[in-house]
Design a protein around this motif. Structure first.
Motif: not given
Length: 495
Positions: A183-194
């Protein structure tokens, strides 16, 4: 007049106290301003004043004498040690627990990725848990393999790492999940952080290959390297034994490390049984079916071998080493666990290259006793020797082969021969069928490996096929600027 004279000392004292207070205020203000600037530079990714880099976890430096003299001169001159990293202050969005899976180098890469994720999401990371359920069943904890204090302290300017969750979360069951692979960093920002912000504590139950090879911001790629080559230092006891082995090997000059990945678990997992007896093939097949998480069960061994997807056998490796021109007296350290088939499988290799060495020949029984039931710690010793060797030759492109190759690139593009197994098995079959003479075989083997000696290059990127493209940790070229300069300087010196 006397009264006026008597008041002069009082006035002087008042002036002195006032001056001292002004000086103290200025010093305190300067410290606060400097700290604030460092924190802002960390937050915004701005360049800092250069600090002396921490040494990589890699003993056996060829320039050890130069390093020692530099340290000695520092001591003579009374120079201060490198400045400690300034703790990065940030509001944590939650806690990250990770359960690593796989062997030493698979877990090592995963830890680098997860530290990077924690930094990107402003999380507090708990010291990683290591795999105790896999084939190796090694009970080692993180602190049995890596220097925990160094790991926490060396990264304090990037991410807060703690040994265990705070007590207030002791009764809380964390949200457990497996991040999507590559995964890219955007996946972690959008899916994991919330999810972290909602649950406060999250556990990643699998961490292998969960971050993309390519397309990440440069500062994140460089952080992956920093964790790998600076923060993940082995324990003092492992490093001491590794250094002892390297010094012993160096007494007779240069040495080659052969990562002979011909162990039972690899053959069972891959289904590669070329050269095995019917009884051995049946044993390996039973083992493959015994592990449900090894998903591939029905495997055409010969087809896989011809595609270059099997490790070379010890006999095939012997032919390749001879064809590449290694002399008979080459000192070869075998980095591996127990070779499947035992000494009979190594007979041809030992006949052609009698100067074979293993860790059991370099260390006493007492020194190895505490390591023998801990395969991950034994692998750490092999890792140290492999990184420090003059030439590194892996017979398979597994996690250790890739991670060691990347580390050797980082250390100055030390020679790693990346065997082209697909072309090699074709040539070996032609030679054994007497369709190629020995001279023709040697010429062909050398030709196909001319550009496979860890020369500086960029990773091959294949959109949508991360498993097929080059692995980040095998060639972290974003971090290799200093290594490239050292290589060019060395080449200039030699000419």
């Amino acid at each position: 007049m006397a009264k006026q004279k008597a008041s002069l000392p009082v006035i002087r004292r008042r002036v002195g106290v006032a001056g001292l207070l002004r000086w103290a205020v200025r010093v305190a203000s300067s410290i606060l301003l400097w700290t604030a600037l460092l924190q802002l530079s960390t937050f915004f990714g701005l360049p800092r004043l250069p600090l002396r880099a921490a040494r990589p976890s890699c003993p056996g430096n060829r320039n050890g004498s130069a390093t020692a003299s530099a340290v000695a001169s520092d001591e003579v001159l009374g120079l201060a040690p490198p400045a400690p990293p300034i703790r990065r202050l940030y509001r944590s969005n939650g806690y990250l627990l990770i359960s690593c899976n796989g062997g030493l180098n698979q877990m090592r890469a995963a830890i680098c990725d997860m530290v990077t994720v924690a930094r990107y999401l402003n999380l507090t990371m708990v010291v990683p848990e290591l795999d105790k359920q896999s084939f190796w069943a090694d009970p080692s904890d993180f602190g049995d393999i890596f220097d925990v204090d160094h790991f926490i302290y060396s990264l304090r300017d990037e991410v807060k790492i703690i040994r265990e969750l705070p007590r207030k979360f002791s009764g809380k069951i964390p949200l457990s999940m497996q991040p999507v692979s590559w995964s890219s960093e955007k996946y972690y920002l959008r899916q994991i952080l919330p999810l972290v912000q909602k649950h406060k504590v999250i556990r990643f139950s699998r961490t292998d290959s969960r971050l993309a090879n390519n397309g990440l911001p440069l500062r994140l790629q460089k952080l992956r390297c920093r964790v790998n080559y600076n923060a993940l230092r082995f324990t003092p006891s492992i490093e001491a034994l590794g250094n002892k082995m390297i010094l012993s090997l160096r007494k007779t000059g240069s040495f080659v490390v052969l990562h002979l990945r011909y162990e039972m678990d690899m053959l069972a997992f891959s289904g590669c049984t070329h050269g095995c007896s019917d009884q051995e093939t049946a044993e390996l097949t039973r083992m493959r079916y015994a592990y449900p998480w090894w998903k591939e069960k029905e495997i055409d061994s010969e087809k896989k071998r011809l595609e270059g997807l099997c490790p070379l056998t010890p006999g095939e490796t012997t032919l390749v080493l001879k064809a590449l021109g290694f002399p008979r007296d080459t000192r070869i350290y075998i980095a591996s666990g127990e070779i499947y088939g035992g000494e009979k499988r190594l007979a041809a290799l030992k006949t052609e290259f009698p100067n074979i060495v293993r860790k059991e020949m370099l260390l006493s029984d007492d020194e190895l006793r505490l390591f023998k039931k801990h395969s991950t710690q034994m692998a750490a010793l092999d890792y140290l020797v492999s990184v420090a060797s003059d030439v590194f030759i892996p017979s398979n492109d597994g996690n250790m082969a890739k991670v060691v190759e990347g580390h050797r690139r980082f250390m100055g593009f030390h020679r790693t021969i990346q065997l082209d197994r697909k072309k090699l098995v074709e040539l070996i079959d032609l030679f054994e069928d007497q369709e190629l003479s020995w001279d023709e075989f040697c010429i062909a083997v050398k030709e196909i490996h001319e550009g496979r000696m860890s020369q500086p290059t960029r990773r091959k990127v294949i959109a949508g096929q991360p498993k097929e493209e080059d692995y980040f940790y095998a060639n972290p070229y974003e971090c290799l600027g200093p290594a490239t300069k050292r290589r060019e300087k060395l080449k200039h010196t030699e000419t």
